[in-house]
Design a protein around this motif. Structure first.
Motif, short mmCIF file in Angstrom:
data_model
loop_
_atom_site.label_atom_id
_atom_site.label_comp_id
_atom_site.label_asym_id
_atom_site.label_seq_id
_atom_site.Cartn_x
_atom_site.Cartn_y
_atom_site.Cartn_z
N ASP B 225 -5.59 -2.84 12.90
CA ASP B 225 -5.54 -1.38 12.36
C ASP B 225 -5.95 -1.29 11.00
OD1 ASP B 225 -4.00 0.95 12.21
OD2 ASP B 225 -2.39 0.31 13.18
N SER B 226 -5.66 -0.13 10.48
CA SER B 226 -6.23 -0.25 8.72
C SER B 226 -5.41 -0.97 8.02
CB SER B 226 -6.30 1.35 8.40
OG SER B 226 -4.92 1.58 8.57
N PRO B 227 -6.18 -1.57 6.84
CA PRO B 227 -5.30 -2.45 6.17
C PRO B 227 -3.75 -2.01 5.62
CG PRO B 227 -7.51 -2.11 5.41
CD PRO B 227 -7.37 -1.16 6.48
N VAL B 228 -4.00 -0.80 5.29
CA VAL B 228 -2.72 -0.13 4.76
C VAL B 228 -1.63 -0.40 5.85
CG1 VAL B 228 -1.45 2.02 3.88
CG2 VAL B 228 -3.88 1.54 3.35
N LYS B 229 -1.85 0.00 6.98
CA LYS B 229 -0.93 -0.16 8.05
C LYS B 229 -0.61 -1.70 8.26
CE LYS B 229 -1.37 4.26 10.52
NZ LYS B 229 -2.38 4.78 11.32
N VAL B 230 -1.58 -2.37 8.31
CA VAL B 230 -1.27 -3.88 8.50
C VAL B 230 -0.58 -4.55 7.67
CG1 VAL B 230 -2.44 -6.20 8.70
CG2 VAL B 230 -3.32 -4.35 9.84
N PHE B 231 -0.68 -4.24 6.09
CA PHE B 231 -0.16 -4.95 4.99
C PHE B 231 1.18 -4.43 4.89
CE2 PHE B 231 -4.42 -6.24 3.93
CZ PHE B 231 -4.26 -7.47 3.95
N LYS B 232 1.46 -3.28 5.42
CA LYS B 232 2.84 -2.67 5.67
C LYS B 232 3.72 -3.46 6.15
CE LYS B 232 3.91 2.17 5.23
NZ LYS B 232 3.63 3.56 5.77
N ASN B 233 3.22 -4.20 7.19
CA ASN B 233 4.18 -5.18 7.97
C ASN B 233 4.26 -6.49 7.32
OD1 ASN B 233 4.84 -3.64 10.57
ND2 ASN B 233 2.73 -3.72 10.94
N TYR B 234 4.62 -6.33 6.17
CA TYR B 234 4.63 -7.67 5.41
C TYR B 234 5.70 -9.00 5.74
CZ TYR B 234 8.69 -5.72 3.40
OH TYR B 234 10.10 -4.90 2.94
N GLN B 235 6.54 -8.32 6.63
CA GLN B 235 7.61 -9.31 7.07
C GLN B 235 7.09 -10.10 8.07
OE1 GLN B 235 9.87 -6.06 7.42
NE2 GLN B 235 11.74 -6.92 6.31
N LEU B 237 3.83 -10.61 8.56
CA LEU B 237 2.89 -11.48 8.07
C LEU B 237 3.36 -12.77 7.44
CD1 LEU B 237 0.25 -8.82 6.50
CD2 LEU B 237 0.13 -10.07 8.71
N GLU B 238 4.45 -12.64 6.81
CA GLU B 238 5.05 -13.55 6.08
C GLU B 238 5.58 -14.53 6.79
OE1 GLU B 238 7.48 -11.80 3.02
OE2 GLU B 238 5.91 -11.55 1.93
N LYS B 239 5.95 -14.10 8.20
CA LYS B 239 6.42 -15.00 9.00
C LYS B 239 5.43 -16.16 9.55
CE LYS B 239 10.10 -13.08 11.25
NZ LYS B 239 10.40 -12.05 12.19
N GLN B 246 -1.37 -8.98 -3.76
CA GLN B 246 -0.12 -9.08 -4.92
C GLN B 246 0.40 -7.94 -5.37
OE1 GLN B 246 -1.76 -12.06 -7.57
NE2 GLN B 246 -1.15 -13.69 -6.15
N THR B 247 -0.64 -6.92 -5.51
CA THR B 247 -0.10 -5.71 -6.09
C THR B 247 1.02 -4.84 -5.23
OG1 THR B 247 -2.24 -5.42 -7.01
CG2 THR B 247 -0.86 -3.37 -7.04
N SER B 248 0.63 -4.86 -3.75
CA SER B 248 1.62 -4.44 -2.85
C SER B 248 3.00 -5.18 -2.99
CB SER B 248 1.17 -4.14 -1.51
OG SER B 248 0.77 -5.33 -0.87
N GLN B 249 2.95 -6.48 -3.23
CA GLN B 249 3.95 -7.40 -3.32
C GLN B 249 4.92 -6.67 -4.61
OE1 GLN B 249 3.90 -11.49 -3.65
NE2 GLN B 249 3.18 -11.73 -1.65
N ILE B 250 4.44 -6.32 -5.81
CA ILE B 250 4.82 -6.22 -6.96
C ILE B 250 5.56 -4.65 -6.52
CG2 ILE B 250 4.56 -5.30 -9.43
CD1 ILE B 250 2.36 -7.48 -9.51
#
Ligand SMILES: Nc1ncnc2c1ncn2[C@@H]1O[C@H](COP(=O)(O)OP(=O)(O)OP(=O)(O)O)[C@@H](O)[C@H]1O
Ligand SMILES: [Mg+2]
Lengths: 267, 285
Positions: B225-235, B237-239, B246-250
């Motif tokens: 998917d697009s980066p925005v949608k992929v990095f929205k699923n941070y849970q 990814l963290e698994k 880092q910015t989106s983490q903040i």
């Protein structure tokens, strides 16, 4: 390049695996000598049959042996082919200047089988003996040289390392070939000159890689205080058992058999 | 366009020690897009790259480049590599020519381009990769690690193929060289309008330049998917032991206390967003 099976240890629990590595190395040497001294079909078949029996007993899958044969097939064919023309006697066929004689044909067929048997013998030894055992065996066998002031440990560690790094070198070669393939190198070109050129380009980085690797291993070993001059003990002590005694008897029987057959006047 | 259909790959497929490295990968990439491949160590990223280049042939499934099937519809590996090429992970040990110039010219020469044109190409790609002209006469063996990396990347850029795959191009470089190299790769892409596939462990980079992100886990395609949608699923990814930028983490931490847009991935946008909120609260600059 990937199916380089020649030197890979195949772990198992057969009688051949359990034999003392020293015995295996010495018997291989004796078999080598026998193979090259055999001069008729019977003595060669005695060797071939006894080697085949050992291979069956070793419980290593047949496909492994076939693969190691495949890797030397071309060399054996070429050697045998060249040998065809180097025997001056009554000629069978003439190809211009070159001529093939009956004894030339015979000797090249023999050479072909001899090479195969050599590969067979070394494959059995390599498949059934781990690198550690081989180096320990060499260390043991060469220990008399210690009295002449030669450092055996050094030789043993050299043998261990070089055997250990054969597969690594092949893997690296494979990587370099791939790296050049993606940039359009002609490995599948029909032109022989182009092909040779392409392969030359592999050896340069490979040599550099090996020297660098050797240097970094030396440094890594030294930084962990490795010292060749120290006396070392090993986990397993090499002791001969009844199995080894039986195998020596077996070897002696073959040895005399081949020698006797060599004296006979057959084809 | 690249289309990957139901792609599977097993190492040592025929023997007992078969390792399944990729399972059922499906995606389509339009022309002149950048795709990032992320996933933890051993997830099959490099394997996928080698399949796309035709260095490995799929155990199952197909790869199409502009409707031509890789390997099958091409004459030989040479023809494939003029269409799809890659820089390997740690390419430093794979330089072999006498000088950096020859190294870069190796690909174009195999392509049969005339020497004068090759010269133009070499000077063009060294500009992209920040290699200085007097380095061209050096032997690639005696360059530093980072310079070798640049040289290796320049030498695949010189092929000007339709698809360029870079396997961890910035691993092991210092911070500034990393962003420099990434920018020049991006510049090159903008000029050539090729398909660029970047394997990277650096999420900032991936988020910044990629149009699409493929997430692999143990050979399975988790997301495409697009980066925005992929990095929205941070849970998710963290698994998988993967970070998010880092910015989106903040932004997420702030969001715990105060509602804020968590889709933001870059410092600049984050600054604007925060300033906007502060302004609306009547806080002076
Ligand atoms: N030549 C090979 N032979 C057998 N198995 C391999 C080979 N190369 C890779 N593998 C296996 O395939 C799997 C995927 O490897 P791959 O190199 O594609 O991982 P990767 O995602 O690139 O990892 P990294 O981020 O560490 O580079 C791994 O489990 C690895 O053990
Ligand atoms: Mg990888």
């Amino acid at each position: 390049m990937n199916n380089f099976e020649f030197c890979k240890y195949f772990s198992g629990n057969s009688i051949v695996h359990k034999l003392d590595a020293r015995i295996k190395i010495i018997s291989s040497l004796i078999f080598f000598i026998l193979t090259f001294s055999s001069n008729n079909i019977i003595s060669l078949s005695i060797i071939a049959i006894s080697i085949s029996i050992i291979a069956v007993v070793s419980e290593v899958p047949l496909i492994k042996y076939i693969k190691s044969f495949k890797s030397v097939l071309i060399i054996s064919v070429i050697t045998a082919f060249i040998n065809l023309f180097f025997e001056a006697e009554t000629n069978l066929v003439c190809l211009g200047e070159l001529s093939v004689s009956l004894s030339g044909l015979k000797s090249s067929i023999f050479l072909f089988f001899r090479l195969f048997i050599l590969v067979f013998i070394s494959s059995i030894t390599m498949f059934t003996t781990s690198v550690q055992e081989i180096s320990l065996a060499f260390e043991n066998l060469l220990s008399p040289l210690g009295y002449l002031g030669i450092n055996i440990q050094e030789i043993a560690i050299t043998i261990t390392l070089s055997l250990r790094f054969i597969p690594v070198l092949f893997e690296e070669t494979y990587k370099i070939i791939n790296a050049q393939k993606v940039r359009g190198a002609h490995f599948d070109s029909k032109n022989v000159i182009k092909k040779i050129r392409a392969f030359c380009n592999i050896f340069v980085p490979l040599f550099i890689f090996s020297f660098k690797r050797a240097e970094s291993i030396a440094i890594a070993m030294e930084s962990r205080c490795y010292d060749v001059s120290k006396k070392r003990t090993s986990l397993k002590n090499m002791e001969l058992s009844h199995r080894d005694a039986i195998s020596i008897i077996f070897l002696l029987i073959i040895f005399t058999g081949v020698i006797i057959c060599n004296k006979m006047k057959i084809f | 366009m690249i289309r990957v259909e139901d792609l599977c790959y097993n190492y040592n497929a025929k023997s007992k020690s078969s390792i399944s490295a990729l399972k059922n990968i499906n995606f389509t990439l339009k022309n002149s897009t950048i795709m990032g491949i992320i996933g933890k160590t051993g997830s099959g990223k490099s394997t996928l790259a080698q399949l796309l280049c035709g260095l490995l042939s799929p155990t199952h499934g197909k790869i199409f480049l502009n409707e031509k099937e890789i390997i099958k519809d091409f004459k030989n590996t040479k023809e494939i590599c003029f269409n799809v090429t890659m820089a390997f992970q740690y390419p430093e040990n794979q330089l072999f020519e006498k000088t950096v110039y020859d190294e870069i010219a190796f690909g174009p020469r195999n392509k049969g381009i005339s020497e004068s044109k090759i010269k133009d190409i070499v000077f063009e790609v060294i500009k992209f990769t920040n290699i200085s002209e007097n380095m061209l006469k050096c032997s690639p063996i005696f360059l530093s690690g980072g310079e070798k990396r640049k040289c290796a990347i320049a030498s695949v850029m010189a092929l000007k193929s339709k698809v360029l795959i870079l396997d961890e191009p910035t691993a092991g470089l210092d911070c500034k060289s990393k962003s420099q190299l990434m920018n020049s790769i991006f510049e090159y892409h903008r000029k050539e309008k090729n398909i660029l596939i970047i394997i990277s462990h650096n999420m900032e980079e991936t988020a910044r330049i990629c149009d699409k992100v493929l997430v692999l886990d143990e050979g399975i395609q988790l997301m495409f998917d697009s980066p925005v949608k992929v990095f929205k699923n941070y849970q998710k990814l963290e698994k998988l032991n993967l970070d998010v930028p880092q910015t989106s983490q903040i932004m997420r931490y702030i969001n715990n206390e105060y509602p804020i847009n968590t889709d933001i991935m870059f410092p600049k946008e984050a600054e604007e967003e925060i300033l906007k909120i502060l302004n609306s609260k009547g806080v002076e600059r």
